[in-house]
Design an enzyme around this catalytic site. Structure first.
Site, PDB file in Angstrom:
ATOM      1  N   HIS A  98      14.579   0.869  72.498  1.00 24.17           N
ATOM      2  CA  HIS A  98      15.270  -0.289  71.912  1.00 24.17           C
ATOM      3  C   HIS A  98      16.672  -0.390  72.487  1.00 24.17           C
ATOM      4  O   HIS A  98      17.294   0.616  72.822  1.00 24.17           O
ATOM      5  CB  HIS A  98      15.316  -0.199  70.382  1.00 24.17           C
ATOM      6  CG  HIS A  98      15.898   1.077  69.864  1.00 24.17           C
ATOM      7  ND1 HIS A  98      15.204   2.266  69.880  1.00 24.17           N
ATOM      8  CD2 HIS A  98      17.118   1.354  69.341  1.00 24.17           C
ATOM      9  CE1 HIS A  98      15.961   3.217  69.366  1.00 24.17           C
ATOM     10  NE2 HIS A  98      17.130   2.701  69.046  1.00 24.17           N
ATOM     11  N   HIS A 100      20.427  -1.636  71.694  1.00 26.77           N
ATOM     12  CA  HIS A 100      21.377  -2.078  70.671  1.00 26.77           C
ATOM     13  C   HIS A 100      22.247  -3.186  71.255  1.00 26.77           C
ATOM     14  O   HIS A 100      22.790  -3.028  72.360  1.00 26.77           O
ATOM     15  CB  HIS A 100      22.311  -0.931  70.275  1.00 26.77           C
ATOM     16  CG  HIS A 100      21.644   0.215  69.577  1.00 26.77           C
ATOM     17  ND1 HIS A 100      21.716   0.396  68.220  1.00 26.77           N
ATOM     18  CD2 HIS A 100      20.898   1.241  70.059  1.00 26.77           C
ATOM     19  CE1 HIS A 100      21.051   1.495  67.893  1.00 26.77           C
ATOM     20  NE2 HIS A 100      20.543   2.034  68.987  1.00 26.77           N
TER      21      HIS A 100
HETATM   22  P1  AMP Z   1      18.834   5.108  67.836  1.00 27.39           P
HETATM   23  O1  AMP Z   1      19.759   6.154  67.297  1.00 27.39           O
HETATM   24  O2  AMP Z   1      19.296   4.537  69.144  1.00 27.39           O
HETATM   25  O3  AMP Z   1      17.399   5.604  67.876  1.00 27.39           O
HETATM   26  O4  AMP Z   1      18.909   3.904  66.821  1.00 27.39           O
HETATM   27  C1  AMP Z   1      17.996   3.672  65.789  1.00 27.39           C
HETATM   28  C2  AMP Z   1      18.539   2.537  64.970  1.00 27.39           C
HETATM   29  O5  AMP Z   1      17.499   2.063  64.127  1.00 27.39           O
HETATM   30  C3  AMP Z   1      19.704   2.941  64.045  1.00 27.39           C
HETATM   31  O6  AMP Z   1      20.857   2.163  64.386  1.00 27.39           O
HETATM   32  C4  AMP Z   1      19.187   2.616  62.656  1.00 27.39           C
HETATM   33  O7  AMP Z   1      20.175   2.096  61.807  1.00 27.39           O
HETATM   34  C5  AMP Z   1      18.091   1.600  62.948  1.00 27.39           C
HETATM   35  N1  AMP Z   1      17.058   1.540  61.933  1.00 27.39           N
HETATM   36  C6  AMP Z   1      16.368   2.575  61.398  1.00 27.39           C
HETATM   37  N2  AMP Z   1      15.477   2.122  60.473  1.00 27.39           N
HETATM   38  C7  AMP Z   1      15.613   0.778  60.447  1.00 27.39           C
HETATM   39  C8  AMP Z   1      14.982  -0.258  59.696  1.00 27.39           C
HETATM   40  N3  AMP Z   1      14.029  -0.014  58.783  1.00 27.39           N
HETATM   41  N4  AMP Z   1      15.366  -1.551  59.910  1.00 27.39           N
HETATM   42  C9  AMP Z   1      16.343  -1.812  60.823  1.00 27.39           C
HETATM   43  N5  AMP Z   1      16.965  -0.884  61.556  1.00 27.39           N
HETATM   44  C10 AMP Z   1      16.617   0.403  61.375  1.00 27.39           C
END
Ligand code: AMP
Length: 134
Positions: A98, A100
């Site tokens: 993903h 950001h």
């Molecule tokens: P990463 O650390 O790059 O894997 O980022 C994962 C992101 O997913 C974090 O910024 C979380 O806040 C986000 N995240 C986790 N669960 C959810 C959810 N249910 N809906 C939206 N975002 C989420």
């Protein structure tokens, strides 16, 4: 492999979706660095950038570009951070590719990296010599 994002894509876990196509979808991050922080998520599960097909990655960065433009238009942010975390060493929490897209505002006080390394004499050249690919 299942991740929290596959469950979101299937509608098992609710989300605020703002875009979708055949290769990816975009939701708002539940824990935003700034409000409007968006995640461009691959529909297939690729754990990191290295395992993501070039075509998908290229497509997703172009979607991120469109989301960034939309944020600027609607939220009025003057800048952005566009970040991919790869593997646990980077702090990646969800092993499912993903991007950001974080809107940033003048003086908003957010800082992504709090600390930095310092090169000793000659060390920067050493790293350059080891890392150069051209
Ligand atoms: P990463 O650390 O790059 O894997 O980022 C994962 C992101 O997913 C974090 O910024 C979380 O806040 C986000 N995240 C986790 N669960 C959810 C959810 N249910 N809906 C939206 N975002 C989420």
């Amino acid at each position: 492999m299942e991740t929290i994002f596959t469950k979101i894509e299937q509608g098992i876990i609710p989300s605020t979706k703002i875009y979708e196509d055949e290769l990816c979808f975009v939701i708002l991050d539940i824990n935003p660095v700034k409000k409007g922080h968006s995640l461009v998520i691959a529909k297939e599960v690729y754990p990191n950038i290295a395992s993501t097909p070039d075509e998908t990655l290229t497509h997703m960065i172009l979607v991120a570009k469109r989301i960034e433009a939309r944020q600027r238009e609607v939220l009025g942010n003057q800048g952005s951070n566009i970040i991919i975390n790869n593997d646990p060493a980077s702090g990646q929490e969800v092993p499912h590719l993903h991007i950001h897209v974080i809107p940033r505002f003048e003086g908003d006080g957010r800082k992504h990296f709090q600390e930095h390394d310092k090169y000793s004499d000659g060390e920067m050249k050493e790293f350059g010599d080891k890392l150069r690919i051209c």
